[in-house]
Design an enzyme around this catalytic site. Structure first.
Site, short mmCIF file in Angstrom:
data_model
loop_
_atom_site.label_atom_id
_atom_site.label_comp_id
_atom_site.label_asym_id
_atom_site.label_seq_id
_atom_site.Cartn_x
_atom_site.Cartn_y
_atom_site.Cartn_z
N TRP A 272 3.36 -8.54 9.85
CA TRP A 272 2.17 -7.69 9.89
C TRP A 272 0.92 -8.48 10.23
O TRP A 272 0.07 -8.01 10.98
CB TRP A 272 2.01 -6.90 8.58
CG TRP A 272 3.08 -5.88 8.48
CD1 TRP A 272 4.14 -5.88 7.60
CD2 TRP A 272 3.29 -4.73 9.33
NE1 TRP A 272 4.97 -4.81 7.86
CE2 TRP A 272 4.47 -4.10 8.90
CE3 TRP A 272 2.60 -4.20 10.41
CZ2 TRP A 272 4.98 -2.95 9.52
CZ3 TRP A 272 3.09 -3.05 11.03
CH2 TRP A 272 4.26 -2.44 10.58
N ASP B 267 -5.54 -6.89 4.70
CA ASP B 267 -4.65 -5.75 4.89
C ASP B 267 -3.83 -5.59 3.61
O ASP B 267 -2.82 -6.26 3.42
CB ASP B 267 -3.74 -6.01 6.10
CG ASP B 267 -2.66 -4.93 6.24
OD1 ASP B 267 -2.64 -3.97 5.44
OD2 ASP B 267 -1.82 -5.06 7.16
N LYS C 162 2.31 3.83 0.71
CA LYS C 162 3.09 3.01 -0.23
C LYS C 162 2.60 3.27 -1.66
O LYS C 162 3.28 3.90 -2.44
CB LYS C 162 3.00 1.54 0.15
CG LYS C 162 3.53 1.30 1.58
CD LYS C 162 3.02 0.07 2.19
CE LYS C 162 3.19 0.00 3.69
NZ LYS C 162 4.55 0.17 4.20
N1 PMP Z 1 0.29 -3.61 7.37
C1 PMP Z 1 1.26 -3.70 6.44
C2 PMP Z 1 1.21 -4.82 5.45
C3 PMP Z 1 2.28 -2.76 6.42
O1 PMP Z 1 3.25 -2.84 5.52
C4 PMP Z 1 2.29 -1.71 7.38
C5 PMP Z 1 3.33 -0.62 7.38
N2 PMP Z 1 4.53 -0.90 6.85
C6 PMP Z 1 1.26 -1.66 8.32
C7 PMP Z 1 0.28 -2.62 8.28
C8 PMP Z 1 1.21 -0.59 9.37
O2 PMP Z 1 0.79 0.56 8.75
P1 PMP Z 1 0.70 1.97 9.48
O3 PMP Z 1 2.11 2.38 9.76
O4 PMP Z 1 0.00 2.81 8.46
O5 PMP Z 1 -0.08 1.78 10.72
#
Ligand code: PMP
Length: 358
Positions: A101, A170, A194
């Site tokens: 991520w 994030d 989450k």
């Molecule tokens: N950052 C993290 C740490 C994540 O776990 C996720 C999704 N699993 C995201 C970003 C992306 O999130 P989204 O699908 O809401 O764009």
């Protein structure tokens, strides 16, 4: 029958909250309508929106000089919104790369400005957090971005970085899992699916002095100041997700707030890691100092048994345990709505599986 759900996101939600939403679904508080069927600008919905924000502020003890934004576009939208709001074309920014991520976040930022990867956990195959002393920070960086919890790798920062630049985090997979000191951060953002509520909502907590810096051409729905000035109602917000998040915040308060969640989450994580470590059969590759409380990846001594493990777990009512498609193996996500009882059931199943197949 409800199963024990270890999904990484969208993830398990508190049963009590689901039941409340069900009960209110067609006749919301005597209105004869669903909360989804009313204007976001109605007095009734504005009250829901304000109460959700107030409860979130209380849970996280958000200081008065921070705005809370309720946006769409997920955390992925923020990968672009952050540089659009905080940089010029000639700005430099620092990113810490601890896995999938962080890598996605810095990849998006490269479209906007100069990205310096101040530390990269590649040498450990992304199983640890590079020590703060080894980071190569850029003097005058517009911000430092990091991912406190890597949802796929199961790597969590055991510290909040101390840096001169505004800290951007994030927190998609760790927010609300325990108390944090919001005043350490410039921007915190988190996809809702989450620990907050349904997907479709992204919460951004931004210090007021960082507002009003968006670069020319930033779409207004991504401009933090434009959105803040309109109370996140510059356009139609995801009303159902916002309402539902508000119910989750009430539920969290009823559980005793984030200190109570911290205690529960600690117990859950310790139980699962102890089961893995003492098994001689399961293995978690992450540096023990950086093990995530929320996402626990593990592999079996015999990968040929992966399919049996997942099938038998499903049979036992333990679902969504497959690792991310990019890494395989197993992963159990232990967000707030996953009970200690669920983790006990999982660890009992894991021990029983070893007795039968180990
Ligand atoms: N950052 C993290 C740490 C994540 O776990 C996720 C999704 N699993 C995201 C970003 C992306 O999130 P989204 O699908 O809401 O764009």
């Amino acid at each position: 029958m409800r199963v024990f759900n270890f999904a990484p996101g969208p993830a398990a939600l508190p049963l009590e909250v689901l039941e409340q939403a069900r009960d209110e679904m067609t006749d919301w508080r005597g209105s004869g309508m669903s909360v989804m069927e009313i204007s976001h600008r109605s007095k009734a919905f504005m009250a829901v929106a304000a109460e959700a924000e107030a409860d979130l502020r209380e849970l996280l003890a958000i200081p008065g000089d921070y705005k809370v934004l309720f946006l769409q576009g997920g955390a992925t939208g923020q990968f672009s919104a952050i540089p659009m709001n905080l940089t010029h074309a000639d700005s430099s920014v620092d990113y810490i790369n601890t896995g999938s991520w962080s890598k996605k976040a810095l990849g998006e930022a490269r479209h906007y400005c100069k990205v310096n990867v101040a530390a990269d956990a590649a040498a450990s195959n992304y199983t640890t957090v590079p020590p703060r002393s080894a980071w190569k920070l850029t003097p005058g960086a517009a911000y430092l971005h990091y991912t406190p919890n890597e949802t796929i790798g199961g790597v969590e920062f055991p510290f909040v970085p101390q840096v001169d630049a505004p800290l951007v985090a994030d927190m998609s997979s760790t927010i609300l899992s325990r108390p944090i000191d919001v005043s350490r951060f410039g921007v915190i953002y988190a996809g809702a699916q989450k620990n907050i509520g349904p997907s479709g909502l992204c919460v951004v907590i931004v210090r007021e002095d960082l507002l009003g810096r968006a670069r020319h051409g930033t779409p207004s729905v991504w401009d933090f100041k434009a959105v803040a000035d309109e109370g996140s109602m510059l356009n139609t917000p995801p009303t159902f997700a916002w309402y539902f998040a508000g119910l989750v915040f009430k539920w969290l308060k009823k559980q005793g707030g984030l200190s109570a969640m911290e205690e529960r989450n600690r117990v859950k994580a310790e139980l699962l890691y102890a089961t893995i470590d003492s098994s001689g059969f399961y293995r978690n590759p992450v540096d023990p100092a950086c093990r995530s409380w929320m996402n626990v990846p593990f592999v079996l001594a015999a990968p040929a048994l992966d399919r049996s493990f997942l099938a038998e777990a499903n049979q036992a009512g333990l679902v969504n345990l497959a690792g991310h498609r990019s890494v395989g193996g197993m992963r159990a996500s232990l967000y707030n709505a996953t009970s200690i009882e669920a983790v006990r059931a999982l660890t009992e199943f894991m021990r029983e599986f070893v007795r039968r197949h180990g």
